[in-house]
Design a protein around this motif. Structure first.
Motif, PDB file in Angstrom:
ATOM      1  N   ASN A 209       0.843  -1.204   0.000  1.00 41.38           N
ATOM      2  CA  ASN A 209       0.000   0.000   0.000  1.00 41.38           C
ATOM      3  C   ASN A 209       0.868   1.239   0.000  1.00 41.38           C
ATOM      4  O   ASN A 209       1.399   1.627   1.029  1.00 41.38           O
ATOM      5  N   ALA A 211       1.034   5.274  -1.677  1.00 41.07           N
ATOM      6  CA  ALA A 211       0.371   6.319  -2.481  1.00 41.07           C
ATOM      7  C   ALA A 211       1.171   6.637  -3.735  1.00 41.07           C
ATOM      8  O   ALA A 211       0.610   7.071  -4.745  1.00 41.07           O
ATOM      9  N   THR A 212       2.482   6.414  -3.691  1.00 35.82           N
ATOM     10  CA  THR A 212       3.307   6.739  -4.849  1.00 35.82           C
ATOM     11  C   THR A 212       3.082   5.744  -5.985  1.00 35.82           C
ATOM     12  O   THR A 212       3.440   6.008  -7.127  1.00 35.82           O
ATOM     13  N   GLU A 214       0.057   4.589  -6.790  1.00 39.81           N
ATOM     14  CA  GLU A 214      -1.246   4.875  -7.375  1.00 39.81           C
ATOM     15  C   GLU A 214      -1.159   6.131  -8.239  1.00 39.81           C
ATOM     16  O   GLU A 214      -0.148   6.817  -8.266  1.00 39.81           O
ATOM     17  N   LEU A 215      -2.238   6.438  -8.947  1.00 39.79           N
ATOM     18  CA  LEU A 215      -2.248   7.627  -9.793  1.00 39.79           C
ATOM     19  C   LEU A 215      -3.075   8.756  -9.188  1.00 39.79           C
ATOM     20  O   LEU A 215      -3.499   9.658  -9.885  1.00 39.79           O
ATOM     21  N   SER A 216      -3.303   8.675  -7.878  1.00 35.03           N
ATOM     22  CA  SER A 216      -4.050   9.746  -7.212  1.00 35.03           C
ATOM     23  C   SER A 216      -3.152  10.960  -7.032  1.00 35.03           C
ATOM     24  O   SER A 216      -1.929  10.863  -7.052  1.00 35.03           O
ATOM     25  N   TYR A 217      -3.774  12.121  -6.846  1.00 32.68           N
ATOM     26  CA  TYR A 217      -3.025  13.354  -6.628  1.00 32.68           C
ATOM     27  C   TYR A 217      -3.573  14.052  -5.399  1.00 32.68           C
ATOM     28  O   TYR A 217      -4.784  14.143  -5.207  1.00 32.68           O
ATOM     29  N   ASN A 218      -2.679  14.533  -4.546  1.00 35.76           N
ATOM     30  CA  ASN A 218      -3.074  15.373  -3.423  1.00 35.76           C
ATOM     31  C   ASN A 218      -1.896  16.240  -3.014  1.00 35.76           C
ATOM     32  O   ASN A 218      -0.782  16.068  -3.512  1.00 35.76           O
ATOM     33  N   ARG A 260      -0.741  12.732 -12.866  1.00 31.07           N
ATOM     34  CA  ARG A 260      -1.761  12.506 -11.841  1.00 31.07           C
ATOM     35  C   ARG A 260      -2.771  13.661 -11.813  1.00 31.07           C
ATOM     36  O   ARG A 260      -3.981  13.442 -11.702  1.00 31.07           O
ATOM     37  N   TYR A 261      -2.240  14.871 -11.893  1.00 28.16           N
ATOM     38  CA  TYR A 261      -3.073  16.074 -11.840  1.00 28.16           C
ATOM     39  C   TYR A 261      -4.061  16.100 -13.007  1.00 28.16           C
ATOM     40  O   TYR A 261      -5.263  16.328 -12.826  1.00 28.16           O
ATOM     41  N   GLY A 264      -6.546  13.059 -12.963  1.00 28.85           N
ATOM     42  CA  GLY A 264      -7.499  13.200 -11.866  1.00 28.85           C
ATOM     43  C   GLY A 264      -8.360  14.442 -11.960  1.00 28.85           C
ATOM     44  O   GLY A 264      -9.234  14.648 -11.123  1.00 28.85           O
ATOM     45  N   VAL A 266      -7.718  17.561 -11.328  1.00 31.69           N
ATOM     46  CA  VAL A 266      -7.593  18.303 -10.071  1.00 31.69           C
ATOM     47  C   VAL A 266      -7.685  19.798 -10.355  1.00 31.69           C
ATOM     48  O   VAL A 266      -7.268  20.269 -11.417  1.00 31.69           O
TER      49      VAL A 266
END
Length: 325
Positions: A209, A211-212, A214-218, A260-261, A264, A266
């Motif tokens: 697990n 976050a790096t 995955e392709l999510s951005y935050n 990612r941005y 997603g 964003v």
């Protein structure tokens, strides 16, 4: 005395138990364990207190949740040891982890480093564990190269032993990724020699697990780019010959964040403009550099073009669905 700093945030109790048991059975005896509870739930916080009541070598500190860097910084503030080790609460170490690192750093070195065993449940790269293998000496420039290229040494905290008096800067609590690399790179400014032990004394638990991956951005993962800008600054001053390779890494991270941005969708224009600025200021330098391999450059160009292509394809598919609807 060795101070072992263990940050805890809602770590499963069986993981904590395995970690602390491995520390309490060290072959070296003069050490303290600083359990820093970073705002865990009541059950985990109480379990940390319970452990401290069973062994006087364990001291527990509770704080509101402020992140792992804040927890480690608190550990540094209260540490009484001459040497500092960092161990994550879901990992564990070999019985001679401290003894071997200490014997290495006492060879007129300012930092000792061990190899790492990556544990994937039943599978692990467990060869070399417990072996008395070679010691390698590095000067400052060589250490910076190893931090950049070696997967065994890396910018991690937990496979290293530090001298407290050489820790001139705390961990940057505004960074959420690669903040440990920034800390180690800053620390290495003070050293003349480091010793590497090619023995897997530290067990790093891999749960898959990240976050790096995955392709999510935050905004937390955005700080990865800021970390590498700090690392660039250090390399420019300490080892300028390798700076282009750090720039390449920063560029790849910025390109990844851009993907990612965009994927997603964003809406954070300030961060996006900083990502684009980072890409523009480095891409020509990296692509023109004769030091960067050709296939790495192709990969960078592909990453640059990919998000727009994916978005166009996605929009076409959505357009077809709307028409057919």
């Amino acid at each position: 005395m060795i101070s072992i700093i263990v940050p805890v945030y809602n770590t499963p109790k069986d993981y904590i138990q395995k970690c602390i048991s491995s520390l309490l059975t060290q072959t070296y005896s003069s050490y303290e364990i600083l359990l820093v509870d970073d705002g865990s739930n009541e059950d985990v916080a109480d379990y940390c207190d319970e452990l401290s009541h069973k062994d006087l070598r364990i001291r527990v500190y509770h704080q509101k949740n402020r992140g792992v860097s804040s927890a480690r910084n608190l550990g540094l503030e209260v540490a009484e040891g001459e040497y500092i080790a960092f161990v994550d609460a879901d990992d564990w170490v070999e019985p001679d982890y401290i003894e071997k690192l200490l014997s290495a750093i006492e060879m007129n070195a300012e930092m000792a480093i061990c190899n790492i065993c990556y544990d994937y449940g039943k599978d692990s790269n467990s060869d070399l564990i417990g072996s008395n293998l070679k010691k390698v000496e590095y000067n400052k420039s060589e250490v910076y190269k190893e931090l950049l290229y070696s997967k065994e040494i890396g910018g991690f905290l937990w496979n290293k032993l530090f001298k407290k008096k050489f820790i001139t800067k705390r961990l940057d609590e505004s960074l959420h990724y690669s903040e440990d690399y920034v800390f180690v790179a800053e620390y290495c400014r003070q050293i003349t020699k480091a010793i590497y032990l090619d023995s897997k004394l530290y067990h790093y638990r891999q749960d898959g697990n990240s976050a790096t991956k995955e392709l999510s951005y935050n905004s937390r993962i955005y700080t990865l780019m800021e970390s590498y800008k700090n690392i660039e600054r250090i390399y420019l001053e300490e080892l300028p010959a390798e700076e282009v390779f750090v720039q390449k890494n920063t560029l790849k991270i910025a390109l990844n964040l851009r993907a990612r941005y965009l994927i997603g969708r964003v809406n954070n224009k300030e961060e996006y403009l900083q990502i684009i600025k980072t890409i523009k200021s480095r891409i020509i330098l990296v692509l023109k550099s004769s030091k960067i391999p050709f296939f790495t450059k192709l990969n960078i160009i592909g990453t640059l073009l990919l998000p727009r292509t994916m978005l166009k394809t996605k929009n076409k598919v959505l357009g077809r669905k709307k028409k057919s609807g």
